[in-house]
Write an enzyme that holds these catalytic residues in place. Structure first.
Site, short mmCIF file in Angstrom:
data_model
loop_
_atom_site.label_atom_id
_atom_site.label_comp_id
_atom_site.label_asym_id
_atom_site.label_seq_id
_atom_site.Cartn_x
_atom_site.Cartn_y
_atom_site.Cartn_z
N LEU A 190 -3.91 -6.36 -0.99
CA LEU A 190 -2.86 -6.66 -1.96
C LEU A 190 -1.49 -6.25 -1.44
O LEU A 190 -1.35 -5.26 -0.72
CB LEU A 190 -3.13 -5.93 -3.28
CG LEU A 190 -4.46 -6.22 -3.97
CD1 LEU A 190 -4.67 -5.24 -5.12
CD2 LEU A 190 -4.51 -7.66 -4.48
N SER A 212 -8.74 -5.14 -13.37
CA SER A 212 -9.00 -3.83 -12.79
C SER A 212 -10.42 -3.41 -13.16
O SER A 212 -10.73 -3.18 -14.32
CB SER A 212 -7.98 -2.81 -13.32
OG SER A 212 -8.15 -1.57 -12.67
N CYS A 267 -15.98 -6.90 -16.53
CA CYS A 267 -16.99 -5.91 -16.16
C CYS A 267 -18.05 -5.74 -17.25
O CYS A 267 -19.20 -5.41 -16.95
CB CYS A 267 -16.34 -4.56 -15.86
SG CYS A 267 -15.44 -4.52 -14.28
N ASN A 269 -14.54 0.32 -10.98
CA ASN A 269 -14.45 1.04 -9.71
C ASN A 269 -13.00 1.21 -9.26
O ASN A 269 -12.74 1.63 -8.12
CB ASN A 269 -15.25 0.33 -8.62
CG ASN A 269 -14.76 -1.07 -8.33
OD1 ASN A 269 -13.84 -1.57 -8.99
ND2 ASN A 269 -15.37 -1.73 -7.36
N ASP A 279 0.80 -1.23 0.00
CA ASP A 279 0.00 0.00 0.00
C ASP A 279 0.83 1.28 0.00
O ASP A 279 0.66 2.13 -0.87
CB ASP A 279 -0.97 -0.03 1.19
CG ASP A 279 -1.98 1.11 1.15
OD1 ASP A 279 -2.38 1.49 0.04
OD2 ASP A 279 -2.38 1.59 2.22
N ARG A 295 -2.34 -2.44 -7.29
CA ARG A 295 -3.35 -2.89 -8.24
C ARG A 295 -2.76 -3.15 -9.62
O ARG A 295 -3.13 -4.12 -10.28
CB ARG A 295 -4.49 -1.86 -8.32
CG ARG A 295 -5.35 -1.85 -7.06
CD ARG A 295 -6.42 -0.79 -7.11
NE ARG A 295 -5.87 0.55 -7.09
CZ ARG A 295 -6.57 1.67 -7.02
NH1 ARG A 295 -7.89 1.62 -6.96
NH2 ARG A 295 -6.00 2.84 -6.99
N SER A 327 -14.00 7.96 0.45
CA SER A 327 -12.93 7.27 1.17
C SER A 327 -11.77 8.22 1.43
O SER A 327 -11.20 8.26 2.53
CB SER A 327 -12.46 6.06 0.38
OG SER A 327 -11.49 5.33 1.12
N CYS A 358 -21.24 0.36 -10.36
CA CYS A 358 -20.36 1.04 -9.41
C CYS A 358 -20.34 2.55 -9.68
O CYS A 358 -20.35 3.36 -8.73
CB CYS A 358 -18.94 0.47 -9.47
SG CYS A 358 -18.14 0.56 -11.08
N ARG A 397 -4.69 8.32 10.42
CA ARG A 397 -4.64 9.78 10.37
C ARG A 397 -4.90 10.42 11.74
O ARG A 397 -4.95 11.64 11.87
CB ARG A 397 -5.67 10.30 9.37
CG ARG A 397 -5.34 9.96 7.93
CD ARG A 397 -4.20 10.77 7.39
NE ARG A 397 -4.66 12.06 6.86
CZ ARG A 397 -3.86 13.01 6.40
NH1 ARG A 397 -2.55 12.82 6.44
NH2 ARG A 397 -4.34 14.13 5.93
#
Length: 376
Positions: free
Chosen positions: A169, A152, A188, A155, A134, A141, A216, A194, A295
């Site tokens: 991941l 992929s 998709c 969304n 991350d 991704r 998010s 989405c 955060r």
């Protein structure tokens, strides 16, 4: 060395240590991703949390000397709680997104990658390795897509045939020439559920997101939430799952493979009013083990205030007045003022009028005036 055999051994071992899916790809540059990242930057669609150096994000050889392959791993996480808690009048609850349920996934994936590294070192002692989850330079991704973990989705999430998009991941760059896997064909089709489900229109088009509009992202910022997004946040105190829950590929996907991912309902769906008075120590004790705490306390408190306004929770007015009057943070005071205006009532009005006289911060004064206008 027989690298074909090593790859088979890695696949077998990965299952033994709790990796739900593993894929392999080359360490070639991610040229297509580079052009997309440059375009995102030009449009101002980035969140600002990314590594600013695009070359590092797309060039594995800048991160490890003479890399030959990248190993991608995926771990499935739950989409439903085994234990449920209800939100009642006077006891309203917020919600953390599913990716923040249970122990912080960074710790879980790093544990699996470390075990994988140790296994590789027993086979190839002079190997060069670099793992990341991350917060690393590479796009998790993009690696997972090229390694055949999933495709992929529109969304912008990796969707696996087995687990939907409910996967964490991580990846490891290696100096070993492991045979690459083939990417999975996009499944998709013409579906746009989405895009339609996104509360703020952050999904500009299939595969492109304006992070500045994504709930998010907004729940992780530290300033005042722009007016146009406040009511759309609802009772989300961290993250957003709308584009995932709308995805047909996620229907019926709910996996409880890893004990450390099991959510504590009182943490994943916490009571809102107690959040307003948490000390830093209390916040760390309650939420410190989940990824949504990264955060700190203030964004979660601000989001809890917005959630109480969403519910128009009159029982929260005394606590919100305390925030307006006593809280040191201008963001919290300003958000509380707005929430009091939204909830309404004489006690809230009186507190706003009084606060307007003594408030010195211009932004907070603006929020107080805005709140008072709701009474006109």
């Amino acid at each position: 060395m027989d690298f074909h055999k090593l790859k088979k051994e890695l696949i077998t071992y990965s299952k033994e240590i709790g990796i739900d899916k593993i894929g392999f790809t080359t360490a070639n540059p991610f040229d297509e991703l580079k052009s997309r990242l440059i375009r995102q930057q030009e449009l101002g669609y980035q969140s600002g949390f990314e590594d600013p150096d695009i070359e590092k994000r797309v060039t594995p050889s800048l991160l490890l000397e003479e890399p030959h392959s990248i190993i991608s791993i995926a771990l499935a996480y739950p989409s439903k709680m085994n234990e449920r808690v209800e939100s009642k009048k006077g006891m309203r609850r917020g919600i953390f997104s599913r990716a923040s349920w249970g122990l912080d996934y960074h710790h879980i994936l790093r544990d699996r990658l470390k075990k994988l590294e140790e296994f590789i070192l027993t086979r190839v002692p002079d190997v060069r390795l670099k793992s990341m989850v991350d917060t690393g330079e590479l796009s998790d991704r993009a690696v997972a897509e090229r390694a055949g973990i999933g495709w992929s989705g529109k969304n912008c999430a990796i969707i696996t045939p087995e687990f939907g998009s409910y996967v964490y991941l991580g990846e490891m760059i290696t100096s070993i020439p492991l045979e690459p896997d083939s990417p999975i064909e996009d499944q998709c089709g013409s579906c746009t559920k989405c895009l339609e489900a996104c509360p703020t229109g952050a999904l500009v088009q299939g595969g492109q997101i304006n992070a500045q509009r994504c709930i998010s992202f907004l729940t992780q910022t530290k300033g005042l939430i722009p007016d146009e997004f406040r009511e759309k946040i609802g009772n989300r105190v961290y993250g957003c799952d709308s584009c995932q829950t709308a995805c047909p590929h996620n229907k019926g996907k709910n996996f409880h493979f890893h004990g450390e991912m099991e959510p504590d309902p009182e943490v994943a769906k916490p009571l809102l009013k107690p959040i307003l008075t948490l000390s830093n120590r209390e916040f760390k004790n309650k939420f410190g083990d989940v990824s949504g705490s990264w955060r700190g306390k203030k964004p979660i408190q601000r989001n809890a205030i917005i959630a109480l306004a969403h519910f128009k929770d009159e029982t929260a007015v005394p606590e919100l007045i305390d925030v307006l009057v006593k809280e040191a943070s201008p963001v919290s005071r300003g958000t509380a003022a707005w929430a009091l205006g939204k909830i309404g009532g004489e006690p809230a009005f009186a507190a706003l009028v009084k606060a307007k006289v003594v408030e010195t911060d211009s932004e907070v004064r603006g929020e107080i005036e805005k709140a008072l206008n709701y009474y006109k």
